[in-house]
Design a protein around this motif. Structure first.
Motif, PDB file in Angstrom:
ATOM      1  N   GLU A 222      -2.938   9.687  47.592  1.00 37.71           N
ATOM      2  CA  GLU A 222      -2.807   8.589  46.635  1.00 37.71           C
ATOM      3  C   GLU A 222      -2.199   9.047  45.313  1.00 37.71           C
ATOM      4  O   GLU A 222      -1.491   8.293  44.637  1.00 37.71           O
ATOM      5  N   ARG A 223      -2.450  10.306  44.937  1.00 39.51           N
ATOM      6  CA  ARG A 223      -1.946  10.833  43.668  1.00 39.51           C
ATOM      7  C   ARG A 223      -0.511  11.347  43.763  1.00 39.51           C
ATOM      8  O   ARG A 223       0.005  11.923  42.806  1.00 39.51           O
ATOM      9  N   THR A 224       0.154  11.132  44.879  1.00 38.66           N
ATOM     10  CA  THR A 224       1.505  11.663  45.062  1.00 38.66           C
ATOM     11  C   THR A 224       2.453  11.297  43.913  1.00 38.66           C
ATOM     12  O   THR A 224       3.158  12.173  43.393  1.00 38.66           O
ATOM     13  N   PRO A 225       2.511  10.028  43.467  1.00 41.29           N
ATOM     14  CA  PRO A 225       3.442   9.710  42.369  1.00 41.29           C
ATOM     15  C   PRO A 225       3.196  10.554  41.119  1.00 41.29           C
ATOM     16  O   PRO A 225       4.137  11.004  40.459  1.00 41.29           O
ATOM     17  N   GLU A 226       1.917  10.777  40.806  1.00 44.36           N
ATOM     18  CA  GLU A 226       1.562  11.598  39.644  1.00 44.36           C
ATOM     19  C   GLU A 226       1.965  13.057  39.849  1.00 44.36           C
ATOM     20  O   GLU A 226       2.515  13.700  38.940  1.00 44.36           O
ATOM     21  N   LEU A 227       1.732  13.574  41.034  1.00 40.91           N
ATOM     22  CA  LEU A 227       1.975  14.991  41.292  1.00 40.91           C
ATOM     23  C   LEU A 227       3.459  15.333  41.364  1.00 40.91           C
ATOM     24  O   LEU A 227       3.851  16.466  41.075  1.00 40.91           O
ATOM     25  N   VAL A 228       4.292  14.374  41.758  1.00 44.44           N
ATOM     26  CA  VAL A 228       5.736  14.647  41.871  1.00 44.44           C
ATOM     27  C   VAL A 228       6.513  14.157  40.650  1.00 44.44           C
ATOM     28  O   VAL A 228       7.733  14.331  40.579  1.00 44.44           O
ATOM     29  N   ALA A 229       5.821  13.574  39.687  1.00 44.47           N
ATOM     30  CA  ALA A 229       6.482  12.988  38.517  1.00 44.47           C
ATOM     31  C   ALA A 229       7.394  13.949  37.751  1.00 44.47           C
ATOM     32  O   ALA A 229       8.411  13.518  37.203  1.00 44.47           O
ATOM     33  N   PRO A 230       7.084  15.256  37.691  1.00 43.53           N
ATOM     34  CA  PRO A 230       8.001  16.158  36.972  1.00 43.53           C
ATOM     35  C   PRO A 230       9.392  16.246  37.594  1.00 43.53           C
ATOM     36  O   PRO A 230      10.332  16.684  36.930  1.00 43.53           O
ATOM     37  N   TRP A 231       9.541  15.813  38.853  1.00 42.49           N
ATOM     38  CA  TRP A 231      10.823  15.968  39.540  1.00 42.49           C
ATOM     39  C   TRP A 231      11.506  14.630  39.852  1.00 42.49           C
ATOM     40  O   TRP A 231      12.713  14.524  39.788  1.00 42.49           O
ATOM     41  N   TYR A 232      10.717  13.613  40.223  1.00 45.34           N
ATOM     42  CA  TYR A 232      11.319  12.323  40.556  1.00 45.34           C
ATOM     43  C   TYR A 232      10.273  11.221  40.473  1.00 45.34           C
ATOM     44  O   TYR A 232       9.061  11.503  40.406  1.00 45.34           O
ATOM     45  N   VAL A 233      10.739   9.971  40.448  1.00 45.56           N
ATOM     46  CA  VAL A 233       9.861   8.812  40.321  1.00 45.56           C
ATOM     47  C   VAL A 233       9.790   8.065  41.650  1.00 45.56           C
ATOM     48  O   VAL A 233      10.824   7.779  42.267  1.00 45.56           O
ATOM     49  N   LEU A 234       8.562   7.763  42.071  1.00 51.03           N
ATOM     50  CA  LEU A 234       8.349   6.957  43.275  1.00 51.03           C
ATOM     51  C   LEU A 234       8.008   5.531  42.840  1.00 51.03           C
ATOM     52  O   LEU A 234       6.962   5.304  42.229  1.00 51.03           O
ATOM     53  N   PRO A 235       8.874   4.552  43.124  1.00 49.78           N
ATOM     54  CA  PRO A 235       8.599   3.161  42.721  1.00 49.78           C
ATOM     55  C   PRO A 235       7.349   2.623  43.409  1.00 49.78           C
ATOM     56  O   PRO A 235       7.234   2.685  44.650  1.00 49.78           O
ATOM     57  N   ALA A 236       6.406   2.120  42.625  1.00 50.00           N
ATOM     58  CA  ALA A 236       5.142   1.622  43.177  1.00 50.00           C
ATOM     59  C   ALA A 236       5.364   0.529  44.218  1.00 50.00           C
ATOM     60  O   ALA A 236       4.604   0.405  45.180  1.00 50.00           O
ATOM     61  N   SER A 237       6.424  -0.258  44.050  1.00 47.99           N
ATOM     62  CA  SER A 237       6.677  -1.376  44.964  1.00 47.99           C
ATOM     63  C   SER A 237       7.064  -0.923  46.363  1.00 47.99           C
ATOM     64  O   SER A 237       7.000  -1.699  47.318  1.00 47.99           O
ATOM     65  N   LYS A 238       7.455   0.347  46.499  1.00 45.26           N
ATOM     66  CA  LYS A 238       7.884   0.853  47.809  1.00 45.26           C
ATOM     67  C   LYS A 238       6.800   1.660  48.528  1.00 45.26           C
ATOM     68  O   LYS A 238       6.988   2.047  49.682  1.00 45.26           O
ATOM     69  N   LEU A 239       5.687   1.942  47.862  1.00 38.78           N
ATOM     70  CA  LEU A 239       4.724   2.903  48.387  1.00 38.78           C
ATOM     71  C   LEU A 239       3.777   2.300  49.419  1.00 38.78           C
ATOM     72  O   LEU A 239       3.276   1.191  49.261  1.00 38.78           O
ATOM     73  N   LEU A 240       3.526   3.068  50.466  1.00 36.04           N
ATOM     74  CA  LEU A 240       2.523   2.742  51.477  1.00 36.04           C
ATOM     75  C   LEU A 240       1.632   3.971  51.631  1.00 36.04           C
ATOM     76  O   LEU A 240       2.082   5.009  52.112  1.00 36.04           O
ATOM     77  N   HIS A 241       0.375   3.863  51.191  1.00 33.76           N
ATOM     78  CA  HIS A 241      -0.551   4.997  51.265  1.00 33.76           C
ATOM     79  C   HIS A 241      -1.359   4.935  52.553  1.00 33.76           C
ATOM     80  O   HIS A 241      -2.176   4.027  52.749  1.00 33.76           O
ATOM     81  N   VAL A 242      -1.099   5.873  53.452  1.00 31.78           N
ATOM     82  CA  VAL A 242      -1.890   6.038  54.675  1.00 31.78           C
ATOM     83  C   VAL A 242      -2.292   7.501  54.732  1.00 31.78           C
ATOM     84  O   VAL A 242      -1.435   8.376  54.875  1.00 31.78           O
ATOM     85  N   PRO A 243      -3.579   7.814  54.584  1.00 30.59           N
ATOM     86  CA  PRO A 243      -4.008   9.220  54.540  1.00 30.59           C
ATOM     87  C   PRO A 243      -3.661   9.986  55.811  1.00 30.59           C
ATOM     88  O   PRO A 243      -3.478   9.398  56.883  1.00 30.59           O
TER      89      PRO A 243
END
Length: 213
Positions: free
Chosen positions: A21-42
């Motif tokens: 779930e924290r992927t957008p935060e963890l990759v933020a230094p390199w690129y942005v993941l648009p929230a509207s496109k995200l599907l979180h499946v563990p």
């Protein structure tokens, strides 16, 4: 180049599957993941995927480990970013108050860094190295023999090896900064601070407390 490629894929993708779930935060230094496109499946478990019929005693016999040893396993491909050299540094300082063994198992990456890690581990006391891709049928030997699995990664987002260890009911040690901590619970895990040798030594030292029946 890898960042540019990732950004190009993000722009073109309709849906982006994230395991943590924290992927957008963890990759933020390199690129942005648009929230509207995200599907979180563990990340799912591996239950039923690998053979699992060997007993603890037979698993230890296969690896030439004694029944009274506290066994810590690092399972997975040997890569510099996975912090195996940090693990070896820490292992030297782990107390010898009880029989302990570190098992490192997995194929080494091509190149001198990974080869050097294998060579170093092979000559350390209380360390067993199996530097090959572990066959599916032998995964159970590594994990049924283990009291705890350690993931000394310097950078972490997701880990199939972590889910594999948890599938076999093995307690774990994971870095506190990254995606792996989100998967675990203090009842079956310890964490350490990446880059803090003493923190990893303490987690390894305390690991026997996790090895409940």
């Amino acid at each position: 180049a890898e960042i540019d490629l990732t950004q190009a894929i993000i722009q073109r993708a309709s849906v982006i599957h994230i395991l943590t779930e924290r992927t957008p935060e963890l990759v933020a230094p390199w690129y942005v993941l648009p929230a509207s496109k995200l599907l979180h499946v563990p990340h799912p478990s591996y239950r039923g995927v690998y053979p699992d019929h060997v007993s603890r005693l037979d698993a230890r016999h296969a690896l030439e480990l004694t029944p009274d040893e506290h066994v810590t396993v690092a399972l997975g491909a040997i890569r510099p970013y996975k912090g195996i050299d940090d693990l070896l540094d820490a292992w030297v300082d782990v107390p010898t108050d009880q029989p302990r063994r570190l098992v490192i198992a997995g194929a080494a990456a091509d190149g001198k860094p990974a080869e050097s890690l294998v060579e170093r581990a092979a000559v350390l006391p209380r360390v067993l190295v199996d530097a090959r891709r572990v066959p599916d049928a032998e995964i159970q030997d590594m994990l049924r023999a283990a009291d705890v699995a350690v993931f000394p990664y310097r950078q972490s987002l997701n880990s199939g090896a972590l889910l594999l260890a948890l599938t076999f009911g093995v307690p774990v040690i994971v870095p506190s900064d990254g995606g792996l901590e989100d998967v675990v619970d203090p009842s079956f895990a310890r964490t350490f601070v990446v880059g803090d040798r003493g923190s990893l030594v303490q987690a390894l030292t305390d690991a026997p407390a996790l090895a409940t029946p």
